[in-house]
Scaffold this motif. Structure first.
Motif, PDB file in Angstrom:
ATOM      1  N   TRP A  14       0.833  -1.199   0.000  1.00  0.00           N
ATOM      2  CA  TRP A  14       0.000   0.000   0.000  1.00  0.00           C
ATOM      3  C   TRP A  14       0.868   1.250   0.000  1.00  0.00           C
ATOM      4  N   ASP A  15       0.493   2.224  -0.847  1.00  0.00           N
ATOM      5  CA  ASP A  15       1.297   3.451  -0.943  1.00  0.00           C
ATOM      6  C   ASP A  15       0.501   4.710  -0.632  1.00  0.00           C
ATOM      7  N   HIS A  16      -0.762   4.577  -0.221  1.00  0.00           N
ATOM      8  CA  HIS A  16      -1.570   5.737   0.169  1.00  0.00           C
ATOM      9  C   HIS A  16      -1.441   5.984   1.674  1.00  0.00           C
ATOM     10  N   LYS A  55       0.041  10.016  -2.218  1.00  0.00           N
ATOM     11  CA  LYS A  55       0.723   8.734  -2.264  1.00  0.00           C
ATOM     12  C   LYS A  55       2.207   8.923  -1.952  1.00  0.00           C
TER      13      LYS A  55
END
Length: 493
Positions: free
Chosen positions: A291-293, A307
């Motif tokens: 996950w990059d958020h 992000k």
């Protein structure tokens, strides 16, 4: 015939006063959820509060004052009536002393007993998200004033022999073996439908899961069943494996108190060194994922544009050179220490991956898992680390995260000091509608991403193997109770 409900857990208890200090995930942590009550209840997956000690409540003075009307039938397990004075004492004393129970009481100016069964929380500033702080975490429990007032909480004997107001009372604790709780007969609230709640201490996580498969236990706590252990219990008759996306993420945080991390370029370099294509290997489609958020995809407040930087080793090296963190003749840039909590088993492979990835840009990273007591000392109190991999609970309301990332947060392990972050939290608290709050929280995520305050890694999933001989799990009751509260569990004929 007596009905026992058995939980196999890998972590023993330390004590039974989580308002004094929180030993996350221990058997004591689980027991406290069933021995004590909170003012209101919130569960991870539902932003709406539910009654517990309070039957109903009012938001007054534009969310600057919250009034709670307590159940007049509430009693301590020694028969003493539970009143507003217990609530006032517990939370004001915890706040005064800086105990764990004060973690989410930063906005509280004072607490007043209007009468024996009505209590007002007066806040310094309006906070429309206050209910989720009061009800989402077990260290918001209420303690018996008549047994704690005038004593040193560190040595009070009731930490080991608790007197609560909940549906179960402690019957026996044999360290290393079990914690046994018995149902409180004629309980003032919903009467338990099981006679004994037994926490069996089994350090081997595989064995905990096997016990459920063999019918010797009925559930295991969070992070005991992981994807690599599913084969131990899947397809077993009488056992249901409940899976779903989790309420938080694993993330990499910096010790902002150290000069190295005060340069945004260095933080960005670390973010660019993270390779989520590798982290994806740890995921389980539909349950967990890299996950990059900065909030979960399921969050009502998600900013899809905020992000973390993508993987770019070349840029990471260039940023470090530009910041003066240059490699020596052997290509090394220095040593870093990184910790994770060892009870969160899924953080170990993340730590291994992150250490290897940072090694590719020149850092030698030592990492270790800490027991919860050591974590409290080394990370929370002493801030003796460079990096930590930590779980970030992001649900059901981003207000929960303020304790970690606002300047005055009581759980600000990373020593964050960002005025734009503080301003976004304040604006969201003062907003009166969900739409307005969303706008401010989306702005908060934009600041996190802009300044690389921390680095999102993995949206973790939840796995619960549970016996089909019982009904009354949190999801079956519309998340009106916490996951680790078993006062509504009943046997199924």
């Amino acid at each position: 015939m007596s009905v026992d409900f058995v939980v196999a857990t890998p972590h023993d208890a330390v004590e039974f006063n989580d308002v004094y200090r929180n030993v996350t995930g221990s058997a004591g942590y689980l027991a406290c959820n069933n021995i004590y009550n909170r003012v209101v209840l919130n569960e991870w997956y539902d932003i709406n509060p539910y009654p517990d000690l309070a039957t109903h409540w009012e938001q007054l003075d534009g969310a600057r004052r919250w009034r709670f009307h307590l159940n007049q039938a509430a009693r301590w397990q020694d028969g003493t009536p539970l009143t507003a004075h217990d609530v006032v004492y517990t939370h004001l004393h915890a706040k005064q002393m800086g105990y764990q129970g004060a973690m989410f009481l930063n906005d509280v100016e004072t607490i007043v007993a209007v009468n024996d069964h009505t209590v007002d929380y007066h806040l310094h500033t309006p906070n429309s998200g206050f209910l989720v702080l009061l009800g989402n975490f077990i260290f918001a429990h209420i303690l018996p004033r008549h047994l704690y007032e005038g004593t040193d909480w560190a040595t009070n004997p009731h930490n080991l022999k608790p007197v609560g107001s909940g549906p179960f009372r402690l019957a026996e604790w044999i360290p290393g073996e079990h914690v046994i709780m018995e149902a409180v007969k004629n309980h003032w609230g919903p009467q338990p439908q099981i006679d004994r709640l037994i926490l069996k201490i089994v350090p081997d996580r595989d064995e905990c899961v096997r016990m459920v498969a063999r019918g010797e236990a009925h559930i295991v706590p969070q992070d005991t069943l992981t994807r690599d252990r599913l084969h131990l219990v899947q397809g077993v008759p009488g056992v249901e494996v409940m899976t779903r996306e989790g309420p938080g993420m694993a993330l990499l945080d910096f010790n902002h108190g150290r000069q190295l991390w005060q340069d945004r370029r260095v933080r960005e370099a670390i973010a660019c060194a993270i390779n989520r294509d590798e982290i994806t290997e740890l995921g389980d489609p539909g349950v967990s994922q890299a996950w990059d958020h900065y909030l979960l995809g399921s969050s009502w407040a998600l900013n899809p544009e905020a992000k973390a930087p993508g993987h770019d080793t070349q840029r990471a090296r260039a940023l470090l050179d530009e910041a003066g963190v240059r490699a020596d003749s052997s290509g090394r840039r220095g040593r870093l220490t990184m910790f994770y909590m060892d009870m969160f088993h899924g953080h170990k492979p993340l730590a291994q991956m992150v250490a290897r990835q940072l090694g590719e840009v020149g850092f030698d990273v030592s990492f270790d898992g800490l027991a919860s007591v050591d974590w409290s000392r080394e990370v929370r109190k002493n801030h003796d680390f460079d990096l930590i991999i930590v779980g970030g609970s992001m649900a059901p309301d981003p207000e929960i995260t303020a304790t970690k990332y606002s300047s005055g947060g009581r759980n600000n392990m990373g020593l964050h000091r960002n005025p734009d972050v503080d301003a976004a939290y304040l604006a969201a608290r003062q907003a009166t509608t969900r739409h307005e709050r969303r706008e401010h929280y989306q702005g908060l995520q934009a600041v996190w991403a802009r300044d690389i305050e921390w680095v999102p890694l993995f949206w973790y999933g939840m796995y619960y193997p549970r016996s089909q001989k019982f009904f009354g799990w949190a999801d079956q009751l519309g998340y009106s109770i916490p996951w680790w509260h078993w006062g509504r569990i009943r046997p199924v004929d």
